[in-house]
Write a protein that holds these residues in place. Structure first.
Motif, PDB file in Angstrom:
ATOM      1  N   THR A 278     -25.931 -68.356  92.744  1.00 50.73           N
ATOM      2  CA  THR A 278     -26.038 -67.104  91.988  1.00 50.73           C
ATOM      3  C   THR A 278     -25.719 -67.303  90.502  1.00 50.73           C
ATOM      4  O   THR A 278     -26.117 -66.509  89.656  1.00 50.73           O
ATOM      5  N   CYS A 279     -24.972 -68.371  90.213  1.00 57.80           N
ATOM      6  CA  CYS A 279     -24.548 -68.620  88.818  1.00 57.80           C
ATOM      7  C   CYS A 279     -25.646 -69.317  88.011  1.00 57.80           C
ATOM      8  O   CYS A 279     -26.463 -70.052  88.553  1.00 57.80           O
ATOM      9  N   ASP A 280     -25.616 -69.116  86.708  1.00 57.81           N
ATOM     10  CA  ASP A 280     -26.562 -69.803  85.820  1.00 57.81           C
ATOM     11  C   ASP A 280     -26.014 -71.159  85.396  1.00 57.81           C
ATOM     12  O   ASP A 280     -26.755 -72.038  84.968  1.00 57.81           O
ATOM     13  N   LEU A 281     -24.697 -71.312  85.497  1.00 54.30           N
ATOM     14  CA  LEU A 281     -24.050 -72.578  85.138  1.00 54.30           C
ATOM     15  C   LEU A 281     -22.723 -72.656  85.887  1.00 54.30           C
ATOM     16  O   LEU A 281     -22.027 -71.644  86.003  1.00 54.30           O
ATOM     17  N   VAL A 282     -22.389 -73.852  86.403  1.00 53.49           N
ATOM     18  CA  VAL A 282     -21.056 -74.061  86.977  1.00 53.49           C
ATOM     19  C   VAL A 282     -20.258 -74.887  85.970  1.00 53.49           C
ATOM     20  O   VAL A 282     -20.730 -75.923  85.490  1.00 53.49           O
ATOM     21  N   ALA A 283     -19.066 -74.405  85.633  1.00 51.80           N
ATOM     22  CA  ALA A 283     -18.225 -75.128  84.666  1.00 51.80           C
ATOM     23  C   ALA A 283     -17.007 -75.708  85.372  1.00 51.80           C
ATOM     24  O   ALA A 283     -16.256 -74.982  86.032  1.00 51.80           O
ATOM     25  N   GLY A 324     -26.533 -83.378  84.112  1.00 48.27           N
ATOM     26  CA  GLY A 324     -25.544 -82.339  83.810  1.00 48.27           C
ATOM     27  C   GLY A 324     -24.970 -82.651  82.439  1.00 48.27           C
ATOM     28  O   GLY A 324     -25.526 -83.460  81.690  1.00 48.27           O
ATOM     29  N   TRP A 325     -23.869 -81.995  82.125  1.00 45.07           N
ATOM     30  CA  TRP A 325     -23.234 -82.247  80.830  1.00 45.07           C
ATOM     31  C   TRP A 325     -21.774 -82.620  81.027  1.00 45.07           C
ATOM     32  O   TRP A 325     -21.132 -82.167  81.984  1.00 45.07           O
ATOM     33  N   LEU A 326     -21.257 -83.420  80.100  1.00 37.18           N
ATOM     34  CA  LEU A 326     -19.826 -83.746  80.091  1.00 37.18           C
ATOM     35  C   LEU A 326     -19.265 -83.283  78.752  1.00 37.18           C
ATOM     36  O   LEU A 326     -19.908 -83.462  77.702  1.00 37.18           O
ATOM     37  N   THR A 327     -18.072 -82.683  78.799  1.00 37.59           N
ATOM     38  CA  THR A 327     -17.420 -82.286  77.540  1.00 37.59           C
ATOM     39  C   THR A 327     -15.993 -82.828  77.537  1.00 37.59           C
ATOM     40  O   THR A 327     -15.408 -83.029  78.608  1.00 37.59           O
ATOM     41  N   PRO A 328     -15.400 -83.061  76.364  1.00 32.25           N
ATOM     42  CA  PRO A 328     -14.026 -83.578  76.333  1.00 32.25           C
ATOM     43  C   PRO A 328     -13.081 -82.592  77.032  1.00 32.25           C
ATOM     44  O   PRO A 328     -13.167 -81.381  76.766  1.00 32.25           O
ATOM     45  N   PRO A 329     -12.190 -83.078  77.898  1.00 32.45           N
ATOM     46  CA  PRO A 329     -11.271 -82.174  78.601  1.00 32.45           C
ATOM     47  C   PRO A 329     -10.506 -81.295  77.616  1.00 32.45           C
ATOM     48  O   PRO A 329     -10.014 -81.779  76.598  1.00 32.45           O
ATOM     49  N   GLY A 330     -10.438 -80.007  77.893  1.00 34.08           N
ATOM     50  CA  GLY A 330      -9.643 -79.091  77.071  1.00 34.08           C
ATOM     51  C   GLY A 330     -10.332 -78.605  75.808  1.00 34.08           C
ATOM     52  O   GLY A 330      -9.763 -77.818  75.062  1.00 34.08           O
ATOM     53  N   ASP A 331     -11.558 -79.049  75.553  1.00 32.66           N
ATOM     54  CA  ASP A 331     -12.234 -78.687  74.298  1.00 32.66           C
ATOM     55  C   ASP A 331     -13.117 -77.444  74.507  1.00 32.66           C
ATOM     56  O   ASP A 331     -14.279 -77.541  74.916  1.00 32.66           O
ATOM     57  N   ALA A 332     -12.538 -76.281  74.214  1.00 28.64           N
ATOM     58  CA  ALA A 332     -13.235 -75.015  74.480  1.00 28.64           C
ATOM     59  C   ALA A 332     -14.474 -74.844  73.593  1.00 28.64           C
ATOM     60  O   ALA A 332     -15.477 -74.283  74.024  1.00 28.64           O
ATOM     61  N   LYS A 333     -14.408 -75.337  72.357  1.00 31.06           N
ATOM     62  CA  LYS A 333     -15.557 -75.151  71.446  1.00 31.06           C
ATOM     63  C   LYS A 333     -16.761 -75.958  71.934  1.00 31.06           C
ATOM     64  O   LYS A 333     -17.895 -75.492  71.919  1.00 31.06           O
ATOM     65  N   LYS A 334     -16.492 -77.204  72.377  1.00 29.81           N
ATOM     66  CA  LYS A 334     -17.597 -78.046  72.878  1.00 29.81           C
ATOM     67  C   LYS A 334     -18.166 -77.422  74.159  1.00 29.81           C
ATOM     68  O   LYS A 334     -19.372 -77.428  74.368  1.00 29.81           O
ATOM     69  N   LEU A 335     -17.280 -76.878  74.976  1.00 23.29           N
ATOM     70  CA  LEU A 335     -17.749 -76.234  76.207  1.00 23.29           C
ATOM     71  C   LEU A 335     -18.661 -75.053  75.851  1.00 23.29           C
ATOM     72  O   LEU A 335     -19.741 -74.878  76.449  1.00 23.29           O
ATOM     73  N   THR A 341     -26.241 -74.075  74.869  1.00 25.10           N
ATOM     74  CA  THR A 341     -27.410 -74.946  75.056  1.00 25.10           C
ATOM     75  C   THR A 341     -28.092 -74.627  76.377  1.00 25.10           C
ATOM     76  O   THR A 341     -29.312 -74.483  76.459  1.00 25.10           O
ATOM     77  N   CYS A 342     -27.293 -74.531  77.433  1.00 24.69           N
ATOM     78  CA  CYS A 342     -27.853 -74.283  78.757  1.00 24.69           C
ATOM     79  C   CYS A 342     -28.552 -72.919  78.780  1.00 24.69           C
ATOM     80  O   CYS A 342     -29.634 -72.757  79.343  1.00 24.69           O
ATOM     81  N   GLN A 343     -27.943 -71.964  78.106  1.00 30.51           N
ATOM     82  CA  GLN A 343     -28.505 -70.609  78.057  1.00 30.51           C
ATOM     83  C   GLN A 343     -29.848 -70.598  77.303  1.00 30.51           C
ATOM     84  O   GLN A 343     -30.784 -69.927  77.715  1.00 30.51           O
ATOM     85  N   GLY A 344     -29.899 -71.406  76.241  1.00 27.66           N
ATOM     86  CA  GLY A 344     -31.084 -71.365  75.369  1.00 27.66           C
ATOM     87  C   GLY A 344     -32.207 -72.291  75.811  1.00 27.66           C
ATOM     88  O   GLY A 344     -33.356 -72.122  75.419  1.00 27.66           O
ATOM     89  N   GLU A 345     -31.887 -73.328  76.585  1.00 28.68           N
ATOM     90  CA  GLU A 345     -32.907 -74.336  76.919  1.00 28.68           C
ATOM     91  C   GLU A 345     -33.189 -74.318  78.413  1.00 28.68           C
ATOM     92  O   GLU A 345     -32.898 -75.288  79.129  1.00 28.68           O
TER      93      GLU A 345
END
Ligand code: UDP
Ligand code: GLC
Length: 389
Positions: A278-283, A324-335, A341-345
């Motif tokens: 149901t989700c558009d992205l799992v974080a 999928g994507w990887l982001t630095p742990p704890g980095d809210a801005k990168k997330l 990106t996922c929303q737009g592409e």
């Protein structure tokens, strides 16, 4: 083969779901011993896996607490070890699935002379364990005939902490593929109930983890403030090990950031594949290295894009930009950037999702996992018989 599985937890976490899948093929000959009553033994009964609650009075066992904290009282530890040693004489081997189960299983295996197998679901590093607990885990695990690590990252940390490399085999969690492939109608059915004002442009991000500081739900909440208003988050999971302070902190953070209308807590759910579909992205947002990360694979199997924190087992599961994507742990801005990106592409995300789903079906098939585990256990059982002759 007759196996006495041991797990300290009464709660249904990832290690327990993994154990249930592993014990299933042995259900007619084996037993799962748990140290306390709860949702895990209830789940085992539902799927017809024999289970015995071993402590005559509930042990105060906290998965995240000190290793011996729940067993600190010798009045409790000795009877438990004695009971397990006695019970294990009816089985070919003892299979410890958690750290406190390792303590009990290792001592019992000395008394009953049954081989010990340890399934390592944790990263034995300073992020997760004190020096004393690391020492206890590696010393006892080095007595095991076999250590099954849930990822290369868990294996590496174990060896770095003093574990013996020759004992360790990496076996990834396996998943029953059909469970994740029948969710086509879920979106239509579940979405209206998840959103206060469902619109076609709402972008739904799901976080599927028990509520715990190291699982980093706060990072997703922080990221929301950098995302457009139509990005909404659902937090799926409960505070399994009493992390009520953290839950309070999350509610406070949501209030401070004025995000009440954009975050929903769903509590513990049993319809994870449907919710993920149901989700558009799992974080996945863990701020300490994730030993494996079942939720990452589950998202891939459901065909939902996934972003994970780049550490530990997650690095073995996701090929950044490909599956999928990887982001630095704890980095809210990168997330937040990845969410946008996922929303737009949409078409790029769709290509990644297909690739991820195919790869996940190949790499994390439960049948293959169970075959591998059966072979490893048979090798141990054979060695033990030969040694006795
Ligand atoms: N899970 C669940 N219900 C919930 C939240 C999580 O059944 O409400 C499941 C999730 O699908 C996954 C497991 O719990 O299979 C969590 O495993 P993971 O390896 O991601 O993390 P852990 O909590 O074991 O560290
Ligand atoms: C543990 C770990 C998690 C892993 C699970 C199954 O609960 O925290 O990362 O996926 O075990 O191996």
């Amino acid at each position: 083969m007759k196996i006495l599985f041991l797990d300290q937890s009464g709660k249904l976490g990832g290690a327990e779901l993994c154990l249930a899948d592993i014990a299933q093929p042995f259900q007619s000959t084996s037993l799962v011993g748990v140290f306390t009553e709860g949702t895990f033994p209830e789940y085992l009964r539902q799927v017809d896996i024999p289970v015995k609650v071993l402590a005559d009075q509930p042990l105060q066992v906290q998965k995240d607490s000190g290793l011996l904290a729940g067993l600190n009282n010798l009045n409790r530890l000795i009877p438990l070890v004695t009971q397990v040693a006695k019970l294990s004489r009816h089985y070919d081997l003892i299979y410890a699935n958690t750290q406190k189960a390792l303590v009990v299983g290792a001592l019992a295996s000395i008394l009953s002379r049954r081989p010990l197998v340890y399934h390592l679901h944790d990263i034995v590093s300073p992020d997760h364990f004190s020096p004393l607990n690391r020492r206890i885990i590696t010393t006892l695990a080095n007595r095991a005939a076999l250590v099954i690590a849930n990822s290369q990252a868990s294996r590496d940390a174990f060896i770095q902490a003093g574990g013996q490399a020759e004992r360790v085999h990496v076996v990834y969690n396996g998943f029953s593929l059909k469970t994740y492939s029948n969710c086509a109608d879920a979106r239509e059915q579940l979405r209206p109930g998840l959103l206060a004002e469902p619109t076609s442009s709402t972008f739904l991000v799901g976080q599927f983890s028990r509520l715990s500081p190291w699982k980093g739900q706060h990072v997703l909440i922080e990221a929301l403030q950098y995302c457009p208003e139509n990005v909404i988050a659902v937090l799926v999971g409960d505070a399994l090990f009493g992390e009520q302070d953290y839950v309070q902190q999350l509610h406070q953070q949501i209030q401070t950031l004025n995000l009440e209308h954009r975050v929903k807590f769903l509590g513990f759910r049993s319809d994870i594949p449907q919710l993920m579909a149901t989700c558009d992205l799992v974080a996945h947002t863990s701020i300490a290295p994730e030993p494996f990360g079942r939720v990452i694979v589950e998202a891939m199997l459901c065909g939902t894009p996934v972003v994970a924190a780049a550490a530990g087992g997650a690095m073995e599961l996701i090929d950044h930009g490909q599956t999928g994507w990887l982001t630095p742990p704890g980095d809210a801005k990168k997330l937040a950037e990845i969410i946008k990106t996922c929303q737009g592409e949409a078409s790029q995300s769709q290509r990644m999702v297909q690739k991820a789903q195919t790869l996940a079906q190949e790499r994390f098939n439960l049948d293959a996992t169970n075959l591998k585990i059966a072979q490893l256990l048979q090798g141990i059982a054979n060695r033990s018989v030969t040694a006795k002759i």
